[in-house]
Structure formats: C-alpha cells, structure tokens
Design a protein around this motif. Structure first.
Motif, PDB file in Angstrom:
ATOM      1  N   SER A   1       0.761  -1.340   0.377  1.00 56.47           N
ATOM      2  CA  SER A   1       0.234   0.320  -0.191  1.00 56.47           C
ATOM      3  C   SER A   1       0.624   1.423   0.188  1.00 56.47           C
ATOM      4  CB  SER A   1      -1.375  -0.285   1.531  1.00 56.47           C
ATOM      5  OG  SER A   1      -1.526   0.867   1.364  1.00 56.47           O
ATOM      6  N   GLY A   2       0.891   2.272  -0.913  1.00 55.96           N
ATOM      7  CA  GLY A   2       1.638   3.386  -0.969  1.00 55.96           C
ATOM      8  C   GLY A   2       2.604   3.854  -1.741  1.00 55.96           C
ATOM      9  N   SER A   3       2.306   2.179  -2.675  1.00 54.39           N
ATOM     10  CA  SER A   3       4.212   2.380  -3.466  1.00 54.39           C
ATOM     11  C   SER A   3       3.167   2.983  -5.039  1.00 54.39           C
ATOM     12  CB  SER A   3       3.774   0.661  -3.628  1.00 54.39           C
ATOM     13  OG  SER A   3       4.410   0.026  -2.551  1.00 54.39           O
ATOM     14  N   GLY A   4       2.249   3.040  -5.062  1.00 55.96           N
ATOM     15  CA  GLY A   4       1.603   3.344  -6.714  1.00 55.96           C
ATOM     16  C   GLY A   4       1.317   2.770  -7.436  1.00 55.96           C
ATOM     17  N   LYS A   5       0.147   1.548  -6.749  1.00 54.16           N
ATOM     18  CA  LYS A   5      -0.596   1.060  -8.085  1.00 54.16           C
ATOM     19  C   LYS A   5      -1.497   1.726  -8.312  1.00 54.16           C
ATOM     20  CE  LYS A   5      -1.385  -1.504  -4.645  1.00 54.16           C
ATOM     21  NZ  LYS A   5      -1.896  -2.539  -3.510  1.00 54.16           N
ATOM     22  N   THR A   6      -2.638   2.445  -7.965  1.00 49.80           N
ATOM     23  CA  THR A   6      -3.966   3.150  -8.091  1.00 49.80           C
ATOM     24  C   THR A   6      -3.505   3.879  -9.123  1.00 49.80           C
ATOM     25  OG1 THR A   6      -4.340   2.679  -5.925  1.00 49.80           O
ATOM     26  CG2 THR A   6      -5.344   4.939  -7.299  1.00 49.80           C
ATOM     27  N   THR A   7      -1.673   4.664  -9.315  1.00 49.87           N
ATOM     28  CA  THR A   7      -1.845   5.904  -9.851  1.00 49.87           C
ATOM     29  C   THR A   7      -1.308   4.866 -11.584  1.00 49.87           C
ATOM     30  OG1 THR A   7      -0.301   7.245  -7.795  1.00 49.87           O
ATOM     31  CG2 THR A   7       0.202   7.349 -10.309  1.00 49.87           C
TER      32      THR A   7
ATOM     33  N   LYS B   1     -13.736   0.466   5.330  1.00 48.60           N
ATOM     34  CA  LYS B   1     -15.128   1.817   5.651  1.00 48.60           C
ATOM     35  C   LYS B   1     -14.341   2.724   4.105  1.00 48.60           C
ATOM     36  CE  LYS B   1     -15.321   3.151  10.163  1.00 48.60           C
ATOM     37  NZ  LYS B   1     -14.268   3.994  10.522  1.00 48.60           N
ATOM     38  N   LYS B   2     -15.388   3.209   3.426  1.00 46.47           N
ATOM     39  CA  LYS B   2     -15.409   4.025   2.280  1.00 46.47           C
ATOM     40  C   LYS B   2     -14.321   5.432   2.655  1.00 46.47           C
ATOM     41  CE  LYS B   2     -19.346   5.938  -0.275  1.00 46.47           C
ATOM     42  NZ  LYS B   2     -18.639   7.691  -0.286  1.00 46.47           N
ATOM     43  N   ARG B   3     -13.478   5.326   1.959  1.00 48.01           N
ATOM     44  CA  ARG B   3     -12.715   6.728   1.872  1.00 48.01           C
ATOM     45  C   ARG B   3     -13.172   8.117   1.282  1.00 48.01           C
ATOM     46  NH1 ARG B   3      -6.895   3.809  -0.106  1.00 48.01           N
ATOM     47  NH2 ARG B   3      -6.885   2.462   1.982  1.00 48.01           N
ATOM     48  N   GLU B   4     -13.782   8.910   1.312  1.00 57.46           N
ATOM     49  CA  GLU B   4     -14.102  10.347   1.081  1.00 57.46           C
ATOM     50  C   GLU B   4     -14.448  10.384  -0.951  1.00 57.46           C
ATOM     51  OE1 GLU B   4     -13.993  14.403   2.383  1.00 57.46           O
ATOM     52  OE2 GLU B   4     -14.346  13.363   4.212  1.00 57.46           O
ATOM     53  N   ASN B   5     -12.680   9.998  -1.121  1.00 57.31           N
ATOM     54  CA  ASN B   5     -12.415   9.852  -2.280  1.00 57.31           C
ATOM     55  C   ASN B   5     -12.642   8.775  -3.034  1.00 57.31           C
ATOM     56  OD1 ASN B   5     -10.849   8.702  -1.319  1.00 57.31           O
ATOM     57  ND2 ASN B   5      -9.171   9.245  -3.141  1.00 57.31           N
TER      58      ASN B   5
ATOM     59  N   PRO C   1      11.234   2.563  -3.599  1.00 57.07           N
ATOM     60  CA  PRO C   1      12.300   2.402  -3.489  1.00 57.07           C
ATOM     61  C   PRO C   1      12.977   2.056  -1.940  1.00 57.07           C
ATOM     62  CG  PRO C   1      11.185   4.522  -5.191  1.00 57.07           C
ATOM     63  CD  PRO C   1      10.192   3.530  -3.912  1.00 57.07           C
ATOM     64  N   SER C   2      12.520   2.480  -1.392  1.00 58.20           N
ATOM     65  CA  SER C   2      12.319   2.444   0.544  1.00 58.20           C
ATOM     66  C   SER C   2      11.309   2.401   1.073  1.00 58.20           C
ATOM     67  CB  SER C   2      13.198   2.768   0.300  1.00 58.20           C
ATOM     68  OG  SER C   2      12.963   4.449   0.751  1.00 58.20           O
ATOM     69  N   LEU C   3      11.720   1.665   2.653  1.00 51.38           N
ATOM     70  CA  LEU C   3      10.479   1.688   3.362  1.00 51.38           C
ATOM     71  C   LEU C   3      10.608   3.585   3.653  1.00 51.38           C
ATOM     72  CD1 LEU C   3      11.160  -1.880   5.028  1.00 51.38           C
ATOM     73  CD2 LEU C   3       9.164  -0.652   4.254  1.00 51.38           C
ATOM     74  N   GLU C   4      11.306   3.779   3.687  1.00 46.78           N
ATOM     75  CA  GLU C   4      11.383   5.438   4.404  1.00 46.78           C
ATOM     76  C   GLU C   4      10.800   6.303   3.298  1.00 46.78           C
ATOM     77  OE1 GLU C   4      15.062   3.925   3.795  1.00 46.78           O
ATOM     78  OE2 GLU C   4      14.227   2.789   5.801  1.00 46.78           O
ATOM     79  N   GLU C   5      11.257   5.691   1.889  1.00 43.04           N
ATOM     80  CA  GLU C   5      10.018   6.834   0.851  1.00 43.04           C
ATOM     81  C   GLU C   5       8.139   6.178   1.078  1.00 43.04           C
ATOM     82  OE1 GLU C   5      10.503   8.734  -0.959  1.00 43.04           O
ATOM     83  OE2 GLU C   5       8.968   8.912  -2.303  1.00 43.04           O
ATOM     84  N   LEU C   6       7.991   5.004   1.486  1.00 47.12           N
ATOM     85  CA  LEU C   6       6.596   3.850   1.732  1.00 47.12           C
ATOM     86  C   LEU C   6       6.449   5.116   2.240  1.00 47.12           C
ATOM     87  CD1 LEU C   6       4.755   2.366   0.441  1.00 47.12           C
ATOM     88  CD2 LEU C   6       5.693   0.678   2.239  1.00 47.12           C
ATOM     89  N   ARG C   7       7.106   5.283   3.615  1.00 40.98           N
ATOM     90  CA  ARG C   7       5.621   5.601   4.917  1.00 40.98           C
ATOM     91  C   ARG C   7       5.840   7.140   4.563  1.00 40.98           C
ATOM     92  NH1 ARG C   7       7.057   5.647  10.241  1.00 40.98           N
ATOM     93  NH2 ARG C   7       7.799   3.996  10.464  1.00 40.98           N
TER      94      ARG C   7
ATOM     95  N   ARG D   1       0.166  10.797   1.711  1.00 42.27           N
ATOM     96  CA  ARG D   1      -1.295  10.925   0.820  1.00 42.27           C
ATOM     97  C   ARG D   1      -2.166  10.923   1.842  1.00 42.27           C
ATOM     98  NH1 ARG D   1      -2.824   4.938  -1.170  1.00 42.27           N
ATOM     99  NH2 ARG D   1      -2.891   4.583   1.379  1.00 42.27           N
ATOM    100  N   GLY D   2      -2.074  10.670   2.997  1.00 40.64           N
ATOM    101  CA  GLY D   2      -3.609  11.391   4.205  1.00 40.64           C
ATOM    102  C   GLY D   2      -4.273  10.106   5.041  1.00 40.64           C
ATOM    103  N   LEU D   3      -4.555   8.665   3.402  1.00 37.18           N
ATOM    104  CA  LEU D   3      -5.713   8.178   4.524  1.00 37.18           C
ATOM    105  C   LEU D   3      -5.641   7.758   5.665  1.00 37.18           C
ATOM    106  CD1 LEU D   3      -6.089   7.662   0.868  1.00 37.18           C
ATOM    107  CD2 LEU D   3      -7.481   9.223   1.736  1.00 37.18           C
ATOM    108  N   ASN D   4      -4.261   7.451   5.966  1.00 38.82           N
ATOM    109  CA  ASN D   4      -4.237   6.232   7.259  1.00 38.82           C
ATOM    110  C   ASN D   4      -3.911   6.981   8.807  1.00 38.82           C
ATOM    111  OD1 ASN D   4      -2.299   5.117   4.195  1.00 38.82           O
ATOM    112  ND2 ASN D   4      -4.020   3.870   5.659  1.00 38.82           N
ATOM    113  N   SER D   5      -4.686   6.211   8.826  1.00 40.48           N
ATOM    114  CA  SER D   5      -4.217   6.982  10.895  1.00 40.48           C
ATOM    115  C   SER D   5      -3.118   5.920  11.304  1.00 40.48           C
ATOM    116  CB  SER D   5      -5.418   6.214  11.765  1.00 40.48           C
ATOM    117  OG  SER D   5      -5.111   4.494  11.685  1.00 40.48           O
ATOM    118  N   LYS D   6      -2.272   5.964  12.560  1.00 43.33           N
ATOM    119  CA  LYS D   6      -0.787   6.156  12.622  1.00 43.33           C
ATOM    120  C   LYS D   6      -0.557   4.226  12.629  1.00 43.33           C
ATOM    121  CE  LYS D   6       3.370   7.350  15.248  1.00 43.33           C
ATOM    122  NZ  LYS D   6       3.515   5.935  15.417  1.00 43.33           N
ATOM    123  N   ASP D   7      -1.550   3.947  13.270  1.00 38.68           N
ATOM    124  CA  ASP D   7      -1.437   2.544  13.443  1.00 38.68           C
ATOM    125  C   ASP D   7      -2.315   1.533  11.937  1.00 38.68           C
ATOM    126  OD1 ASP D   7      -1.339   2.635  16.436  1.00 38.68           O
ATOM    127  OD2 ASP D   7      -3.747   1.601  16.817  1.00 38.68           O
ATOM    128  N   ASP D   8      -2.754   2.248  12.215  1.00 36.80           N
ATOM    129  CA  ASP D   8      -3.063   1.673  10.390  1.00 36.80           C
ATOM    130  C   ASP D   8      -2.028   1.837   9.430  1.00 36.80           C
ATOM    131  OD1 ASP D   8      -4.928   0.747   8.437  1.00 36.80           O
ATOM    132  OD2 ASP D   8      -5.983   3.056   7.844  1.00 36.80           O
TER     133      ASP D   8
END
Ligand code: ADP
Ligand code: 5GP
Length: 188
Positions: free
Chosen positions: A12-18, A41-45, A125-131, A137-144
């Motif tokens: 998640s966050g690696s760019g699949k949707t894009t 849950k459905k996201r707003e977008n 490219p790396s786990l740091e970049e993924l984070r 992207r701002g869609l996830n809580s910290k635990d998530d």
C-alpha cells in the motif's frame, strides 16, 4: 483484443492506483478495472461500485459460503477483500482486465487464470520513501500506517514470485516501463 489479465501488486502506498489509472487511460490496451468487494470503510474520495463494492461483513461472509469469490482474504485485521466471479464473467469476454490486489490475492489469481495472466510487482524505492508517500497521501491513522508498513516488509520478500518486478522511483519512468511490459504481453 480481450480475455487477458494484468495483476498489479504492491505494498500500500507504492503507486498501484496511480499506475493502474495510467494503464486504464491507454485505449489500445482495452483494459477495465476489476472492482473488488471489501468490508473496509469507504474513503471520502471513493465511489461505491467503482473503487470497491463496499459491503458488510455479514454480506461478505454470505458470499463466501455461496462460493461467489475467485479469491478473498482478510488483508488487514478484520477487513475482507475479494474478487467476485460475477465481476469478471461478462467483462472478460470483451476486455482485458486489470487487478489491484495484495500478494496472496495476486498469486491466487495467477493460478486461476494461468498463462492468460501477467503479474507485476511494484516495488517502493525504500521503506522510508513508502512511509513518506503514505503520510503525504494522508488517508491512514498512525496504527493503520504501521500495519501497512509491516505488511509491506513481508510483501517485498515475495516479489520474486512475480513475472515482473518494477521499482517505482521516478513516476514517468515507471509509467513507460510498465506500459511497455503490458504492451508486449497483450500483443503475444
Ligand atoms: P497505492 O495504490 O499503491 O496505495 P497510490 O497510487 O495511491 O498507491 O500512491 C501513493 C502516493 O504516492 C500517492 O500520493 C501518489 O501520488 C504518490 N506516488 C505514486 N508514485 C510516486 C512516485 N514515483 N514518486 C512520488 N510519489 C508517488
Ligand atoms: P486499500 O485498503 O488501500 O484500498 O487496499 C488494501 C490492500 O488490499 C491493497 O494491497 C489491495 O491491493 C488489496 N486488495 C484490494 N482488493 C483486493 C482483492 O479483491 N483481493 C485481495 N486479495 N486483495 C485486495
């Protein structure tokens, strides 16, 4: 040109949707997106029926017992995702289909569609970049976020099981690379 399957898979966050959108925008590929069912849950977008079929856990489990899924999984704690047979049945007669699923789902779909299917792993490219991308992207809580990063580590270990693995560093470069891979696969 129809009946082939492209399976995009990435943490998640690696760019699949894009990247899926980029492929879907190229008419010559004749691609349609396979809309999965999920209990998250459905996201707003997001739009029900387009991004996902958002259903309840009860509805999902009912469909499992009726054998309505090609594959399904609890991708995250207590959240189901799955590919409905009904989604694919008509679509595949006229189109090539693109899937955005997790690693286990991708390998199950490859087994189901065999040589009709191409699996592509998108590597961050790396786990740091993924984070960084997940935070931006701002869609996830910290635990998530932590759950997604932990899952990412495990998924990256499985990238060798895929037909192709592409690192999504510079977006334009990744877009052309993936387009080329898909073009060659659909032509043969
Ligand atoms: P996924 O569907 O895998 O969760 P997204 O396509 O939503 O990932 O991408 C996650 C975030 O990273 C988005 O904000 C997107 O714009 C951004 N992104 C995607 N590819 C790149 C890239 N190569 N460089 C920088 N940012 C990117
Ligand atoms: P998100 O909640 O960010 O939309 O997706 C979470 C994860 O679930 C992603 O890795 C996505 O690829 C995966 N996923 C989406 N649909 C399906 C599906 O139908 N089956 C499986 N196995 N995974 C899915």
């Amino acid at each position: 040109m129809a009946g082939k399957v492209i399976i995009l898979c990435a943490p998640s966050g690696s760019g699949k949707t894009t990247l899926a959108k980029h492929l879907l925008n190229q008419e010559m590929f004749n691609l349609r997106f396979s809309t999965s069912a999920t209990t998250r849950k459905k996201r707003e977008n997001e739009t029900n029926g387009i991004d996902y079929h958002f259903i309840t856990i009860k509805e999902f489990e009912n469909k499992i017992s009726q054998g309505e899924f090609i594959e399904y999984e609890k991708v995250y704690d207590d959240v189901y995702y799955g590919t409905l047979k009904s989604e694919i049945k008509e679509l595949i007669k006229n189109y090539n289909i693109i899937f955005d699923v997790d690693v286990i789902g991708a390998l199950s779909l490859k087994k189901y569609f065999t040589e009709q299917a191409l699996t592509i792993f998108i590597n961050p490219p790396s786990l740091e970049e993924l984070r960084k991308r997940l935070i931006e992207r701002g869609l996830n809580s910290k635990d998530d976020l932590e759950e997604r990063l932990n899952k990412a580590k495990k998924e990256i270990e499985m990238k060798l099981s895929f037909d192709h693995s592409v690192t999504n560093d510079k977006l334009d470069f990744t877009k052309s690379k993936i387009s080329e891979i898909v073009k060659v696969f659909l032509k043969n």
